[in-house]
Design a protein around this motif. Structure first.
Motif, PDB file in Angstrom:
ATOM      1  N   LEU A   1       0.844  -1.186   0.000  1.00  0.00           N
ATOM      2  CA  LEU A   1       0.000   0.000   0.000  1.00  0.00           C
ATOM      3  C   LEU A   1       0.881   1.238   0.000  1.00  0.00           C
ATOM      4  CD1 LEU A   1      -2.781   1.370   0.210  1.00  0.00           C
ATOM      5  CD2 LEU A   1      -2.573   1.184   2.699  1.00  0.00           C
ATOM      6  N   VAL A   2       0.773   2.000  -1.078  1.00  0.00           N
ATOM      7  CA  VAL A   2       1.393   3.318  -1.178  1.00  0.00           C
ATOM      8  C   VAL A   2       0.222   4.268  -1.394  1.00  0.00           C
ATOM      9  CG1 VAL A   2       3.024   4.798  -2.405  1.00  0.00           C
ATOM     10  CG2 VAL A   2       3.482   2.326  -2.216  1.00  0.00           C
ATOM     11  N   PRO A   3      -0.267   4.911  -0.320  1.00  0.00           N
ATOM     12  CA  PRO A   3      -1.475   5.734  -0.449  1.00  0.00           C
ATOM     13  C   PRO A   3      -1.397   6.709  -1.624  1.00  0.00           C
ATOM     14  CG  PRO A   3      -0.856   5.533   1.851  1.00  0.00           C
ATOM     15  CD  PRO A   3       0.278   4.938   1.031  1.00  0.00           C
ATOM     16  N   GLY A   4      -2.475   6.713  -2.400  1.00  0.00           N
ATOM     17  CA  GLY A   4      -2.553   7.601  -3.548  1.00  0.00           C
ATOM     18  C   GLY A   4      -1.852   7.103  -4.787  1.00  0.00           C
ATOM     19  N   GLU A   5      -1.119   5.990  -4.671  1.00  0.00           N
ATOM     20  CA  GLU A   5      -0.344   5.489  -5.811  1.00  0.00           C
ATOM     21  C   GLU A   5      -0.610   4.036  -6.172  1.00  0.00           C
ATOM     22  OE1 GLU A   5       3.861   6.261  -5.548  1.00  0.00           O
ATOM     23  OE2 GLU A   5       3.499   8.255  -4.722  1.00  0.00           O
ATOM     24  N   ARG A   6      -0.659   3.149  -5.158  1.00  0.00           N
ATOM     25  CA  ARG A   6      -0.688   1.719  -5.464  1.00  0.00           C
ATOM     26  C   ARG A   6      -1.292   0.933  -4.295  1.00  0.00           C
ATOM     27  NH1 ARG A   6       2.071  -1.692  -8.946  1.00  0.00           N
ATOM     28  NH2 ARG A   6       2.894  -3.585  -8.027  1.00  0.00           N
ATOM     29  N   LEU A   7      -2.124  -0.042  -4.657  1.00  0.00           N
ATOM     30  CA  LEU A   7      -2.680  -0.985  -3.688  1.00  0.00           C
ATOM     31  C   LEU A   7      -2.583  -2.366  -4.309  1.00  0.00           C
ATOM     32  CD1 LEU A   7      -4.372  -1.853  -1.176  1.00  0.00           C
ATOM     33  CD2 LEU A   7      -6.414  -1.280  -2.515  1.00  0.00           C
ATOM     34  N   VAL A   8      -1.990  -3.301  -3.573  1.00  0.00           N
ATOM     35  CA  VAL A   8      -1.878  -4.684  -4.035  1.00  0.00           C
ATOM     36  C   VAL A   8      -2.498  -5.583  -2.966  1.00  0.00           C
ATOM     37  CG1 VAL A   8      -0.334  -6.563  -4.732  1.00  0.00           C
ATOM     38  CG2 VAL A   8       0.268  -4.183  -5.268  1.00  0.00           C
ATOM     39  N   MET A   9      -3.470  -6.393  -3.401  1.00  0.00           N
ATOM     40  CA  MET A   9      -4.143  -7.342  -2.514  1.00  0.00           C
ATOM     41  C   MET A   9      -4.027  -8.733  -3.126  1.00  0.00           C
ATOM     42  SD  MET A   9      -7.689  -5.202  -1.939  1.00  0.00           S
ATOM     43  CE  MET A   9      -7.956  -5.034  -3.704  1.00  0.00           C
ATOM     44  N   ALA A  10      -3.857  -9.731  -2.266  1.00  0.00           N
ATOM     45  CA  ALA A  10      -3.779 -11.112  -2.750  1.00  0.00           C
ATOM     46  C   ALA A  10      -4.679 -11.986  -1.890  1.00  0.00           C
ATOM     47  CB  ALA A  10      -2.346 -11.619  -2.686  1.00  0.00           C
ATOM     48  N   THR A  11      -5.197 -13.052  -2.491  1.00  0.00           N
ATOM     49  CA  THR A  11      -6.083 -13.935  -1.745  1.00  0.00           C
ATOM     50  C   THR A  11      -5.313 -14.625  -0.631  1.00  0.00           C
ATOM     51  OG1 THR A  11      -5.740 -15.640  -3.421  1.00  0.00           O
ATOM     52  CG2 THR A  11      -7.779 -14.390  -3.555  1.00  0.00           C
TER      53      THR A  11
END
Length: 146
Positions: A72-82
């Motif tokens: 999580l880079v607020p305002g730039e990138r969100l990565v979620m995985a199961t």
């Protein structure tokens, strides 16, 4: 066989606003057509390690899966995985400023289904692309109406 679908949408809203809205689990049912509900399983603000349980309809079936925030880079990138679910999947949202003051949001879903899912991967990829296209259109409409 892997499933890997990446789509983009240009949204006429500032990047901070688009990223904050799209990254907030409470907003997911407002713009994901197939998501029926989201339950945040960890207290506090969204951060690496946060977990959310999603209930969705996909390919005519109700599926439940838990996503964990991996980056999580607020305002730039969100990565979620199961963390649990029918097959391993990673979802990435990336947000970039456009010269017009708009935001380009890139959404990528990729994973490696096994068993029957592996055989059905091409069908899953096409269905995922259709769903993601609808979702990004819906997100754009919701944000640009604000």
């Amino acid at each position: 066989m892997d499933v890997d679908v990446t789509l983009e949408a240009d949204i006429r809203r500032p990047r901070a606003e688009v990223a904050a809205f799209a990254s907030d689990p409470a907003n997911v049912p407002a713009w994901y057509a197939n998501i029926r509900s989201v339950e945040v399983l960890t207290p506090g603000p969204l951060e690496v390690g946060s977990r959310m349980r999603f209930v969705a309809r996909f390919l005519g079936r109700t599926i439940t899966y838990t996503y964990e925030v991996r980056e999580l880079v607020p305002g730039e990138r969100l990565v979620m995985a199961t963390a649990s679910g029918p097959f391993p999947m990673t979802t990435t949202y990336a947000f970039a400023d456009l010269p017009t003051g708009s935001t380009r949001m890139t959404m990528r879903n990729h994973g490696s289904p096994s068993g029957f899912g592996a055989v059905a991967a091409p069908v899953m990829a096409r269905a995922m692309e259709r769903a993601m296209t609808k979702d990004l259109r819906r997100l754009t409409a919701v944000l640009e109406a604000r």
